[in-house]
Design a protein around this motif. Sequence first.
Motif, mmCIF file in Angstrom:
data_model
loop_
_atom_site.group_PDB
_atom_site.id
_atom_site.type_symbol
_atom_site.label_atom_id
_atom_site.label_comp_id
_atom_site.label_asym_id
_atom_site.label_seq_id
_atom_site.Cartn_x
_atom_site.Cartn_y
_atom_site.Cartn_z
ATOM 1 N N GLU A 3 8.487 4.734 15.465
ATOM 2 C CA GLU A 3 7.799 6.005 15.189
ATOM 3 C C GLU A 3 6.532 6.156 16.004
ATOM 4 O O GLU A 3 6.128 7.284 16.332
ATOM 5 C CB GLU A 3 7.481 6.100 13.697
ATOM 6 C CG GLU A 3 8.722 6.330 12.831
ATOM 7 C CD GLU A 3 8.409 6.336 11.348
ATOM 8 O OE1 GLU A 3 7.281 5.926 10.981
ATOM 9 O OE2 GLU A 3 9.294 6.733 10.551
ATOM 10 N N SER A 4 5.895 5.039 16.352
ATOM 11 C CA SER A 4 4.672 5.125 17.153
ATOM 12 C C SER A 4 4.933 5.693 18.539
ATOM 13 O O SER A 4 4.035 6.245 19.172
ATOM 14 C CB SER A 4 4.022 3.738 17.273
ATOM 15 O OG SER A 4 4.815 2.888 18.100
ATOM 16 N N LYS A 5 6.178 5.579 19.030
ATOM 17 C CA LYS A 5 6.561 6.159 20.326
ATOM 18 C C LYS A 5 7.487 7.365 20.150
ATOM 19 O O LYS A 5 8.094 7.828 21.109
ATOM 20 C CB LYS A 5 7.257 5.091 21.189
ATOM 21 C CG LYS A 5 6.356 3.938 21.583
ATOM 22 C CD LYS A 5 7.057 2.915 22.480
ATOM 23 C CE LYS A 5 7.331 3.450 23.859
ATOM 24 N NZ LYS A 5 7.817 2.412 24.793
ATOM 25 N N ILE A 32 0.843 -1.203 0.000
ATOM 26 C CA ILE A 32 0.000 0.000 0.000
ATOM 27 C C ILE A 32 0.873 1.245 0.000
ATOM 28 O O ILE A 32 1.822 1.354 0.778
ATOM 29 C CB ILE A 32 -0.942 0.008 1.230
ATOM 30 C CG1 ILE A 32 -1.905 -1.190 1.167
ATOM 31 C CG2 ILE A 32 -1.713 1.321 1.321
ATOM 32 C CD1 ILE A 32 -2.750 -1.343 2.426
ATOM 33 N N ASP A 33 0.526 2.188 -0.843
ATOM 34 C CA ASP A 33 1.215 3.485 -0.878
ATOM 35 C C ASP A 33 0.548 4.391 0.151
ATOM 36 O O ASP A 33 -0.556 4.927 -0.082
ATOM 37 C CB ASP A 33 1.125 4.100 -2.271
ATOM 38 C CG ASP A 33 1.983 5.362 -2.409
ATOM 39 O OD1 ASP A 33 2.553 5.792 -1.375
ATOM 40 O OD2 ASP A 33 2.059 5.897 -3.524
ATOM 41 N N LYS A 34 1.193 4.545 1.277
ATOM 42 C CA LYS A 34 0.595 5.293 2.381
ATOM 43 C C LYS A 34 0.443 6.779 2.059
ATOM 44 O O LYS A 34 -0.370 7.469 2.679
ATOM 45 C CB LYS A 34 1.444 5.120 3.646
ATOM 46 C CG LYS A 34 1.485 3.684 4.153
ATOM 47 C CD LYS A 34 2.327 3.565 5.417
ATOM 48 C CE LYS A 34 2.383 2.123 5.898
ATOM 49 N NZ LYS A 34 3.211 1.974 7.115
ATOM 50 N N ASN A 35 1.203 7.259 1.098
ATOM 51 C CA ASN A 35 1.112 8.675 0.747
ATOM 52 C C ASN A 35 -0.223 9.018 0.073
ATOM 53 O O ASN A 35 -0.640 10.179 0.049
ATOM 54 C CB ASN A 35 2.270 9.069 -0.187
ATOM 55 C CG ASN A 35 3.614 8.944 0.517
ATOM 56 O OD1 ASN A 35 3.725 9.230 1.700
ATOM 57 N ND2 ASN A 35 4.638 8.520 -0.231
ATOM 58 N N GLU A 36 -0.886 8.002 -0.466
ATOM 59 C CA GLU A 36 -2.160 8.235 -1.140
ATOM 60 C C GLU A 36 -3.348 8.153 -0.185
ATOM 61 O O GLU A 36 -4.476 8.434 -0.582
ATOM 62 C CB GLU A 36 -2.339 7.207 -2.269
ATOM 63 C CG GLU A 36 -1.283 7.309 -3.367
ATOM 64 C CD GLU A 36 -1.486 6.266 -4.449
ATOM 65 O OE1 GLU A 36 -2.429 5.445 -4.294
ATOM 66 O OE2 GLU A 36 -0.727 6.267 -5.433
ATOM 67 N N LEU A 37 -3.104 7.750 1.062
ATOM 68 C CA LEU A 37 -4.193 7.570 2.024
ATOM 69 C C LEU A 37 -4.407 8.818 2.857
ATOM 70 O O LEU A 37 -3.451 9.564 3.141
ATOM 71 C CB LEU A 37 -3.873 6.384 2.948
ATOM 72 C CG LEU A 37 -3.723 5.012 2.281
ATOM 73 C CD1 LEU A 37 -3.298 3.982 3.319
ATOM 74 C CD2 LEU A 37 -5.023 4.584 1.610
ATOM 75 N N PRO A 38 -5.643 9.049 3.303
ATOM 76 C CA PRO A 38 -5.925 10.157 4.214
ATOM 77 C C PRO A 38 -5.164 9.942 5.527
ATOM 78 O O PRO A 38 -4.931 8.796 5.936
ATOM 79 C CB PRO A 38 -7.437 10.080 4.434
ATOM 80 C CG PRO A 38 -7.948 9.296 3.283
ATOM 81 C CD PRO A 38 -6.858 8.352 2.889
ATOM 82 N N PRO A 39 -4.749 10.994 6.228
ATOM 83 C CA PRO A 39 -3.982 10.866 7.476
ATOM 84 C C PRO A 39 -4.650 9.966 8.509
ATOM 85 O O PRO A 39 -3.988 9.198 9.201
ATOM 86 C CB PRO A 39 -3.883 12.309 7.972
ATOM 87 C CG PRO A 39 -4.008 13.130 6.741
ATOM 88 C CD PRO A 39 -4.947 12.393 5.833
ATOM 89 N N LYS A 40 -5.973 10.061 8.632
ATOM 90 C CA LYS A 40 -6.673 9.256 9.630
ATOM 91 C C LYS A 40 -6.566 7.771 9.297
ATOM 92 O O LYS A 40 -6.327 6.934 10.183
ATOM 93 C CB LYS A 40 -8.142 9.680 9.698
ATOM 94 C CG LYS A 40 -8.895 9.037 10.853
ATOM 95 C CD LYS A 40 -10.324 9.544 10.947
ATOM 96 C CE LYS A 40 -10.367 10.987 11.440
ATOM 97 N NZ LYS A 40 -11.760 11.442 11.701
ATOM 98 N N ILE A 41 -6.736 7.416 8.014
ATOM 99 C CA ILE A 41 -6.618 6.011 7.589
ATOM 100 C C ILE A 41 -5.168 5.545 7.730
ATOM 101 O O ILE A 41 -4.889 4.410 8.146
ATOM 102 C CB ILE A 41 -7.096 5.848 6.134
ATOM 103 C CG1 ILE A 41 -8.570 6.247 5.999
ATOM 104 C CG2 ILE A 41 -6.885 4.400 5.679
ATOM 105 C CD1 ILE A 41 -9.518 5.387 6.807
ATOM 106 N N ASN A 42 -4.257 6.430 7.370
ATOM 107 C CA ASN A 42 -2.833 6.102 7.455
ATOM 108 C C ASN A 42 -2.443 5.773 8.896
ATOM 109 O O ASN A 42 -1.665 4.841 9.159
ATOM 110 C CB ASN A 42 -2.013 7.286 6.947
ATOM 111 C CG ASN A 42 -0.662 6.842 6.420
ATOM 112 O OD1 ASN A 42 -0.231 5.726 6.663
ATOM 113 N ND2 ASN A 42 0.012 7.724 5.711
ATOM 114 N N LYS A 43 -2.973 6.534 9.853
ATOM 115 C CA LYS A 43 -2.673 6.312 11.271
ATOM 116 C C LYS A 43 -3.188 4.945 11.726
ATOM 117 O O LYS A 43 -2.510 4.211 12.456
ATOM 118 C CB LYS A 43 -3.303 7.429 12.091
ATOM 119 C CG LYS A 43 -2.878 7.444 13.551
ATOM 120 C CD LYS A 43 -3.441 8.670 14.251
ATOM 121 C CE LYS A 43 -2.973 8.718 15.711
ATOM 122 N NZ LYS A 43 -3.508 9.919 16.418
#
Length: 387
Positions: free
Chosen positions: A270-272, A206-217
Motif C-alpha cells: 500500500e505504501s507504493k 493498535i486500532d489505526k481507525n482511532e488515530l489521526p491520519p497524520k499519526i496513522n501515516k
Amino acid sequence: MDTNLTSEKSSLIKFLALYIFLTLIILILASMMYYKFEKEVMLYSRLPKLQEYSKDVIRRIRAMHESLLEDNYYPRYSTFKSAIYDADHVKIFSLLENEHIDFQNFLYKNGSYIHFIKEPSLYYLGAKYVIIEVKDDEIWLHKVYKNIVLFGSLFLLFMGLVGYFLVKQFLKPMKNSFILLNNFIKDTTHELNTPVSTILTNIETIDKNELPPKINKKLNRIEIAARTISVIYKDLVYLLLKDKFPSTLEKIDINALLSQRIDYFKSMAESKKIKISFSQSPCFLEADKQKITRLIDNLLSNAIKYNKIGGTIKIKTFSRGFYIEDSGIGIPEEKIGEIFKRYKRLSSSEGGFGIGLHIVLSIANEFGLKIKVDSKVNQYTRITITW
C-alpha cells in the motif's frame, strides 16, 4: 558459514590448480633439459667407437679408390652400417637403415639409430661425407623415462604439499575474518529479533481507525520499516542456520500460506499504491512450512521492491505450482541467469543484500521445486514455482 568454507575450499583448489600447472611446466622443462643432457652424454660416449669405425671405412674406400679393380666391393660390417655422399649431399652408395641425413650435425640420434658424419681428407670415390650408423639400444632412454616418472612424481607431491601448506597459511587470516564476521552477524541478528518483534506486535494491537491520519501515516512507515527489517533478519538466520535445523515435512495449503503472506506485506504494498490480485485453485505441497514461507516472502518482497508506484502484482495458484508476477522494472534477458547468484544485485536503486533469490533457489533445490523466470524490461517479471 558453510558458504564461506565452500568459498575458501574453492579458492584453495583454484590456487593449487594454478600452482600445480606452473609446477608441471617447470617439471616438463626440467625433464626436457635432463633428456637432452642424457642424450648428449650417450652420444659422446659412443663417439670414440664411431670415429674408429669411420677410419676403417675411409681406409677401405681409399684402397678401392687406389686399386680401381672391377671386383672391388663396398665394405660391409656386422656391427655398423655406412654410406658415402658427395659434396652436394647426393648419395653415392648407402647401406643405411635410416637415410634421413642431417648434414648440419656431425653426431646425432635419428629415430632408433645414431649417425656420425666424417669428412675424409681426400675425396675417395668422390665421397665428401662418410656416414656411420649404429643401432641405439635405448637402455639410457628407458632409464631417463623411469627417472622422470619417479622423481617427477616425488617433485609434484612435494610441491603440492608445500603449496597446500602455503595456501592454508595465506587463507588463515581470511578464515578468521569470516568466523568473526559470522559471529558478529549472529549476535546482531539475535539482538535485532526482540525489538523488531516487539515493534510489530505492538503495532498490530493498535486500532489505526482511532488515530489521526497524520499519526496513522507515520505508524504505517514504522510498520513497513519493521517488517523490512524482519524479512532481512529471517533471511540472515536462514543463511546462518539452515544446515543446523532439519526440515519438517507437512502438507502445506499454498493458498492459505500465500493469503497469510500477502496480508503480512499489505502495508508495504500500500505504501507504493500497488494492487495485489490473487487467483486461487486447489494447491498443496509436501515440504517444510517455514522454508516455503521464506521462499514466498522473498518473491513477494522483490515483487514490491522492484515494482513501480501504482503497479500491480498478480498471484495465481494451480494444482502443482504458483506464480508471482509484478509490473516492475523487469530483468534483461542476458541477466536472468545471474539473478540467483549470492550477493548479486542487478539494480542499485533499491536496497537489499542480494541474498533473497539465492535463498529461493536454495529452498527450491532442497525440495525439488522448479523455477521459471519470464521477464521483459520495464514491463513485467513473472517467477513460476512448480513441482
